[in-house]
Enzyme design. Structure first.
Site, PDB file in Angstrom:
ATOM      1  N   TRP A 210      59.938  75.089  55.710  1.00 45.40           N
ATOM      2  CA  TRP A 210      60.717  76.039  56.504  1.00 45.40           C
ATOM      3  C   TRP A 210      60.802  75.668  57.976  1.00 45.40           C
ATOM      4  CZ3 TRP A 210      57.490  77.434  60.300  1.00 45.40           C
ATOM      5  CH2 TRP A 210      56.114  77.403  60.030  1.00 45.40           C
ATOM      6  N   ASN A 211      59.944  74.773  58.479  1.00 48.43           N
ATOM      7  CA  ASN A 211      59.853  74.614  59.939  1.00 48.43           C
ATOM      8  C   ASN A 211      61.060  73.891  60.548  1.00 48.43           C
ATOM      9  OD1 ASN A 211      58.824  72.237  58.662  1.00 48.43           O
ATOM     10  ND2 ASN A 211      57.902  71.612  60.593  1.00 48.43           N
TER      11      ASN A 211
ATOM     12  N   ALA B 172      61.776  76.254  50.687  1.00 46.95           N
ATOM     13  CA  ALA B 172      60.723  77.220  50.963  1.00 46.95           C
ATOM     14  C   ALA B 172      61.276  78.637  50.915  1.00 46.95           C
ATOM     15  CB  ALA B 172      60.118  76.947  52.342  1.00 46.95           C
TER      16      ALA B 172
ATOM     17  N   GLY C  21      54.903  69.645  53.487  1.00 48.85           N
ATOM     18  CA  GLY C  21      54.175  70.901  53.574  1.00 48.85           C
ATOM     19  C   GLY C  21      52.706  70.677  53.873  1.00 48.85           C
TER      20      GLY C  21
ATOM     21  N   GLU D  30      54.690  64.322  52.930  1.00 54.14           N
ATOM     22  CA  GLU D  30      54.459  64.449  54.363  1.00 54.14           C
ATOM     23  C   GLU D  30      53.727  65.758  54.577  1.00 54.14           C
ATOM     24  OE1 GLU D  30      56.355  65.609  58.520  1.00 54.14           O
ATOM     25  OE2 GLU D  30      57.769  64.578  57.207  1.00 54.14           O
TER      26      GLU D  30
ATOM     27  N   GLU E 240      44.512  71.205  61.833  1.00 50.72           N
ATOM     28  CA  GLU E 240      45.897  71.489  62.187  1.00 50.72           C
ATOM     29  C   GLU E 240      46.065  72.931  62.647  1.00 50.72           C
ATOM     30  OE1 GLU E 240      50.244  70.379  60.423  1.00 50.72           O
ATOM     31  OE2 GLU E 240      48.815  71.206  58.993  1.00 50.72           O
TER      32      GLU E 240
END
Length: 462
Positions: free
Chosen positions: A132-133, A158, A208, A230, A364
């Site tokens: 979604w980012n 997503a 994700g 990724e 993260e």
């Protein structure tokens, strides 16, 4: 009973969209249609396949005025930044431009009496599980080269950005893409895992979390499908003694806080040479203080909400832990009216007096917080940069290209930047190491990962 996927907007907590998830029979029908479509699609000449992709790109551009506010509603990015069309356009056109060379046959004719060559042939059904980012750009990284290479694509987007898949499907429909060559489907996590485990998918690309990547890999076990991952990142920056401080500050603030810090390759930790440390921190804090946190639909907003309240809660938790362990918070968050516990609205924060015993420097964050540490030399900076389970990008800020290359050779990362950050160059492979994942996108290597080599060995004289 049909399950419903709901998209809850970070703007106000309302349900912005909801869609029924496909049941098992509908999934089987979609896969069967994709398999049939792929046979004909692979026989379409390359230049025609590229033409369809470029027409879809034009269709996306025509919808951009509608897409930009949709992105704000779905995941919170301010409308002032204009969406993602620029990146989508750059990446698609670059991959279109190199497709013929990247996919051409490789001749091996040095043996008299033989014709020998290698072809790159499509894998078949490529499934893209998109985040979604950066919902358009991350999906496009695989979708466009996969289609150009002769694969068919099934997209599962997503839940937070449900409408992006529909926009992409509409763009390909407007482009006249043959039926079932691209399909957007809505699935639950359980439905996704079942599809992956069925063995009917030839390649999966997932962007994700690390936990999500492990679940995908587990679901695919024994199917022999190829996989690109990724995953997480904790991307570092190192500001050397010879760096242009004003330039470094301007770019690293943006690299840390753009998209509310929700960038795979965003800057999450900064190491500054002791001779420049105080000036850097002062300038970095001053510029960060100028962000305007607010409703992403407002043109004046420069920092929108995070995509979900639980993501903001994690960043708050990391920040609080760092403060308990002695870190200093340099931003007075009370000056940001929208900053409220329990909401996705989170003010930016700059932490100093941090160390690698703090979560904020090793795990993260994926949000608007960054820690800054003082270092005495390149060796110490390198030690800290590599002290992470992740490795997507790293940036070095210096006027010495040779030093940047030498340091870069020793950093455990997929990409090394000098005097820039937070950018995907389609001409360079996009890849990571360690818990950031495996596989690669963009460049000719991206095409190679979406095809398989096939050898031809003909004895023409006998």
């Amino acid at each position: 009973m049909t399950e419903t996927i709901k998209l809850v907007s970070p703007i106000d907590g309302s349900v912005y969209a909801e869609r029924p998830a496909l049941d098992e029979a509908a999934v089987a029908k979609a896969v069967s249609a994709a398999r049939s479509a792929q046979v004909e699609w692979a026989n379409v000449p390359l230049d025609e396949r590229i033409s369809y992709c470029l027409k879809a790109l034009d269709a996306m551009k025509s919808m951009n005025d509608e897409i930009v506010p949709e992105i704000a509603w779905q995941m919170g990015r301010p409308v002032r930044f204009g969406g993602e069309y620029g990146g989508v356009d750059e990446r698609t056109r670059y991959m279109a431009g190199i497709a013929a060379d990247a996919l051409k046959d490789i001749e091996r004719n040095e043996r008299p009496g033989f014709k020998r060559y290698l072809k790159r042939v499509p894998l078949g059904i490529v499934m893209v599980i998109a985040p979604w980012n950066y919902p358009f750009m991350t999906a496009i990284n695989t979708i466009m080269p996969a289609l150009m290479a002769g694969n068919v694509v099934i997209l599962k987007h997503a839940a937070q950005t449900l409408l992006v898949g529909e926009r992409l499907a509409k763009a390909f429909e407007m482009a006249g893409l043959p039926k079932d060559v691209f399909q957007n489907i809505v699935l639950t996590h359980a439905g996704t895992e079942k599809l992956l485990g069925s063995g009917v998918i030839n390649h999966v690309n997932f962007t994700g979390s690390v936990a999500g990547g492990r679940a995908i890999e587990k679901a695919l076990a024994g199917t022999f499908a190829s996989l690109g991952l990724e995953l997480g990142g904790k991307d570092p920056a190192y500001v050397r003694a010879d760096a242009d401080i004003e330039y470094s500050i301007e770019n690293l603030v943006d690299g840390a806080f753009f998209n509310a810090g929700q960038c795979c390759c965003g800057i999450e930790r900064i190491y500054v040479h002791e001779s420049k440390y105080d000036a850097f921190v002062d300038g970095f804090v001053d510029l960060t203080s100028q962000y305007k946190l607010g409703d992403p639909r407002d043109e004046a907003t420069t920092l929108g909400p995070m995509a979900q309240a639980r993501f903001a809660a994690w960043v708050r938790e990391q920040t609080d832990e760092a403060l308990r362990k002695g870190a200093k918070a340099n931003i007075d968050t009370s000056k940001f009216d929208m900053n409220k516990e329990g909401t996705p609205y989170l003010a930016p924060q700059v932490l100093t007096d941090v160390n690698h015993q703090m979560s904020v420097m090793r795990e993260e964050s994926f949000g608007p917080v960054v820690g800054i540490m003082k270092v005495k030399d390149d060796e110490e900076a390198l030690q800290f940069m590599n002290d992470s389970p992740y490795g997507l990008t790293a940036s070095i800020w210096t006027e010495d290209t040779g030093a940047a290359a030498e340091i870069g050779d020793k950093i455990e990362t997929g990409m090394v930047f000098m005097n820039r950050c937070d950018y995907v160059d389609p001409g360079l492979v996009w890849t990571g190491v360690k818990d950031t994942g495996k596989g690669a996108a963009m460049s000719e290597i991206g095409f190679h990962n979406l095809t398989r080599p096939k050898a031809y060995h003909f004895k023409v004289e006998h």
